[in-house]
Write a protein that holds these residues in place. Structure first.
Motif, short mmCIF file in Angstrom:
data_model
loop_
_atom_site.label_atom_id
_atom_site.label_comp_id
_atom_site.label_asym_id
_atom_site.label_seq_id
_atom_site.Cartn_x
_atom_site.Cartn_y
_atom_site.Cartn_z
N TYR A 1 0.83 -1.21 0.00
CA TYR A 1 0.00 0.00 0.00
C TYR A 1 0.86 1.26 0.00
CZ TYR A 1 -3.81 -3.18 1.18
OH TYR A 1 -4.72 -4.20 1.16
N ARG A 2 2.09 1.11 -0.42
CA ARG A 2 3.05 2.20 -0.33
C ARG A 2 2.57 3.48 -1.01
NH1 ARG A 2 9.40 1.39 -1.95
NH2 ARG A 2 10.16 3.43 -1.34
N GLN A 3 2.15 3.39 -2.25
CA GLN A 3 1.74 4.60 -2.97
C GLN A 3 0.51 5.24 -2.35
OE1 GLN A 3 1.39 4.12 -7.19
NE2 GLN A 3 3.51 3.46 -7.46
N ALA A 4 -0.49 4.44 -2.01
CA ALA A 4 -1.71 4.99 -1.42
C ALA A 4 -1.43 5.63 -0.07
CB ALA A 4 -2.76 3.89 -1.28
N LEU A 5 -0.55 5.02 0.72
CA LEU A 5 -0.20 5.60 2.01
C LEU A 5 0.58 6.90 1.84
CD1 LEU A 5 0.86 2.33 3.87
CD2 LEU A 5 -0.97 3.88 4.60
N THR A 6 1.54 6.90 0.95
CA THR A 6 2.37 8.09 0.74
C THR A 6 1.52 9.27 0.27
OG1 THR A 6 4.30 6.71 0.24
CG2 THR A 6 4.35 9.00 -0.50
N ARG A 7 0.58 8.99 -0.62
CA ARG A 7 -0.26 10.06 -1.18
C ARG A 7 -1.51 10.33 -0.35
NH1 ARG A 7 -0.09 7.57 -7.33
NH2 ARG A 7 2.15 7.95 -7.71
N ARG A 8 -1.68 9.57 0.73
CA ARG A 8 -2.89 9.66 1.56
C ARG A 8 -4.15 9.48 0.71
NH1 ARG A 8 -1.67 14.35 6.10
NH2 ARG A 8 -1.38 12.91 7.83
N ALA B 1 -11.62 3.02 1.04
CA ALA B 1 -12.30 2.44 2.20
C ALA B 1 -11.93 0.96 2.35
CB ALA B 1 -13.81 2.60 2.06
N ASP B 2 -11.85 0.23 1.25
CA ASP B 2 -11.48 -1.18 1.31
C ASP B 2 -10.05 -1.36 1.81
OD1 ASP B 2 -13.95 -1.97 0.45
OD2 ASP B 2 -13.35 -2.32 -1.63
N GLU B 3 -9.15 -0.47 1.36
CA GLU B 3 -7.76 -0.56 1.80
C GLU B 3 -7.63 -0.24 3.29
OE1 GLU B 3 -5.52 0.52 -2.42
OE2 GLU B 3 -6.14 2.13 -1.05
N ARG B 4 -8.39 0.74 3.75
CA ARG B 4 -8.39 1.05 5.18
C ARG B 4 -8.88 -0.15 5.99
NH1 ARG B 4 -8.08 6.55 7.04
NH2 ARG B 4 -8.96 5.72 8.97
N GLN B 5 -9.91 -0.79 5.51
CA GLN B 5 -10.43 -1.94 6.22
C GLN B 5 -9.42 -3.07 6.25
OE1 GLN B 5 -13.15 -2.16 8.11
NE2 GLN B 5 -12.35 -4.18 8.67
N LYS B 6 -8.68 -3.24 5.16
CA LYS B 6 -7.63 -4.26 5.13
C LYS B 6 -6.56 -3.95 6.15
CE LYS B 6 -5.35 -7.81 3.53
NZ LYS B 6 -5.82 -9.20 3.81
N MET B 7 -6.20 -2.67 6.26
CA MET B 7 -5.18 -2.27 7.23
C MET B 7 -5.66 -2.56 8.65
SD MET B 7 -2.54 -0.78 5.60
CE MET B 7 -1.87 0.54 6.56
#
Length: 284
Positions: free
Chosen positions: A83-90, A94-100
């Motif tokens: 999730y590097r790119q999505a985290l870096t760019r904030r 919603a699905d990625e947050r739930q996975k985290m």
């Protein structure tokens, strides 16, 4: 730079291998105190999954900056890097947050939500720099007494062939890709060998080219051995008293100590052929 790291034999002190820590830094510190760990001469090698679920993932990950600490990457480090790119760019969906949340990375989401742009940029850069320096295989020593450390399981029953396979993949390329290389995926995710062990299969099969392979990932309430493979993830994150954090001291025989949640301490000594001996004590 490759995903394989070679450590020479430690001439000045002891070498230890510790199971999945999962952010439980205070438990690790207590274990190291018990073993009178000396950072000026001893070394600690982890089987990966330094982060998530526990109360201090960030400072556990920061141990990678210490000269006495080494770790292979686990699947939890790999999931964060994916999730590097999505985290870096904030730009987490919603699905990625739930996975985290599901993998125990709420500590990272809390910082993602709370920090200003500059502080977040500094933090996520630090985290990714630490993760992407991690190899997938570590070898301690050379020759017939060498010990290998991985997270899950080898893609090959031959240590040297697995190293060769890994060295074909550049470290930067691997960590930049959102998907795993199929040929080495088992190093992070594999559990077929452990399931075979639990089913009573392949108990005597050895990995060739190495004295021992120490690994984590698959949780058991005590260390489990099959041939020259040893699993030491005894569930440091589990709340049950029958689980805890295991640490192996390297030497002519492996001395593996499990520090249980209920304060019991179980020590096992493993030779290459005889069955292990153990004893338990209750700490007050």
């Amino acid at each position: 730079m490759t995903l394989f790291k070679q450590l020479l034999v430690n001439p000045n002190g002891r070498d230890f291998v510790v199971g999945d820590i999962h952010g439980h830094l205070s438990r690790l510190e207590k274990v190291l105190d018990y073993h009178q760990f000396k950072p000026e001469s001893d070394r600690l090698i982890a089987v990966g999954d330094l982060i998530n679920r526990g109360t201090d993932s960030l400072n556990t990950l920061r141990l990678l900056s210490e000269p006495w600490f080494f770790s292979v990457a686990g699947n939890h480090e790999r999931m964060i890097s994916q999730y590097r790119q999505a985290l870096t760019r904030r730009q987490l969906t919603a699905d990625e947050r739930q996975k985290m949340v599901s993998i125990g990375a709420q500590w990272l989401l809390d910082a993602y939500d709370a920090l200003n742009e500059d502080k977040w940029a500094d933090l996520i850069t630090e985290i990714m720099n630490l993760i992407t320096q991690m190899p997938l295989m570590i070898q301690v020593g050379n020759g017939p007494e060498a010990v290998g450390v991985i997270h899950a399981e080898l893609p090959d029953w031959d240590w040297s062939r697995s190293v060769t396979r890994l060295e074909r993949i550049k470290k930067v390329k691997f960590w930049d890709q959102p998907r795993d290389e199929p040929s080495i995926e088992s190093l992070l995710w594999g559990n077929a060998q452990f399931q075979s062990l639990r089913n009573g299969e392949q108990n005597d099969r050895h990995i060739s080219g190495i004295a021992w392979v120490i690994q984590g990932h698959s949780v058991s309430n005590i260390p489990r051995r099959a041939g020259n493979r040893l699993w030491i993830d005894t569930g440091a994150d589990e709340s049950q008293s029958a689980h805890g954090l295991s640490i192996a001291e390297l030497g002519p025989q492996l001395t593996v100590t499990t520090h249980f949640r209920d304060l019991r301490i179980r020590t096992e000594r493993f030779n290459l052929t005889p069955q292990p001996r153990f004893h338990s004590v209750l700490m007050s």
